[in-house]
Design a protein around this motif. Sequence first.
Motif, mmCIF file in Angstrom:
data_model
loop_
_atom_site.group_PDB
_atom_site.id
_atom_site.type_symbol
_atom_site.label_atom_id
_atom_site.label_comp_id
_atom_site.label_asym_id
_atom_site.label_seq_id
_atom_site.Cartn_x
_atom_site.Cartn_y
_atom_site.Cartn_z
ATOM 1 N N LEU A 13 3.017 6.760 -3.414
ATOM 2 C CA LEU A 13 3.251 5.645 -2.088
ATOM 3 C C LEU A 13 4.585 4.915 -1.642
ATOM 4 O O LEU A 13 5.424 4.821 -1.973
ATOM 5 C CB LEU A 13 2.365 4.825 -1.547
ATOM 6 C CG LEU A 13 0.352 5.700 -2.118
ATOM 7 C CD1 LEU A 13 -0.316 4.049 -1.642
ATOM 8 C CD2 LEU A 13 0.389 6.482 -0.857
ATOM 9 N N GLU A 17 3.560 3.974 3.826
ATOM 10 C CA GLU A 17 1.549 3.731 3.897
ATOM 11 C C GLU A 17 1.554 2.849 2.519
ATOM 12 O O GLU A 17 0.040 2.467 3.001
ATOM 13 C CB GLU A 17 2.292 5.370 2.386
ATOM 14 C CG GLU A 17 2.741 6.787 3.250
ATOM 15 C CD GLU A 17 3.573 7.112 2.028
ATOM 16 O OE1 GLU A 17 2.977 8.588 2.566
ATOM 17 O OE2 GLU A 17 3.855 7.090 1.056
ATOM 18 N N ASP A 20 0.339 0.176 5.559
ATOM 19 C CA ASP A 20 -0.615 0.961 6.472
ATOM 20 C C ASP A 20 -1.601 1.215 5.677
ATOM 21 O O ASP A 20 -2.907 0.925 6.393
ATOM 22 C CB ASP A 20 0.238 2.190 6.984
ATOM 23 C CG ASP A 20 1.393 2.319 7.376
ATOM 24 O OD1 ASP A 20 1.594 1.243 8.146
ATOM 25 O OD2 ASP A 20 1.819 3.431 8.188
#
Length: 135
Positions: A13, A17, A20
């Motif tokens: 990731l 990401e 989030d």
Amino acid sequence: MVGTIVYQLTRNLSMDEIKDAGFDSYFVDHTTGVYPCSSAGVPFSAAVLQVKGDIITDIHEDMAAEQKARSTYDNILRFCDDPDVIDPIRFLRAREIVHYQRFGEALRIVTDKLDSKNFYAFNPEFDKCKTKNKK
């Protein structure tokens, strides 16, 4: 195994990401390493292991643990659509079911050897004279 699956899903990731997904606080402490904790972030502790030294009580505790794990795997399967996660989780779920069944068989074996008139009034680990089949 679940921790390893989480690692495999998160290892590549990006920082955005990670943020989030709400994974940033975990990442700060553990990067993407396997760290056993609950879904709420509570770290694993041996304090969650229960034992009384009474075989009847302990087998019931083992059976309950298997069912709790099965329920967790059921919940994971409800949220997941990734076959690389689903297949190992289904395997783990099936394993919990088999463990539950084997503990149930062990409980039956133990209870068959106890004096039915005094079933819960003693600890078979200490009060050996109360069992039917003395050795």
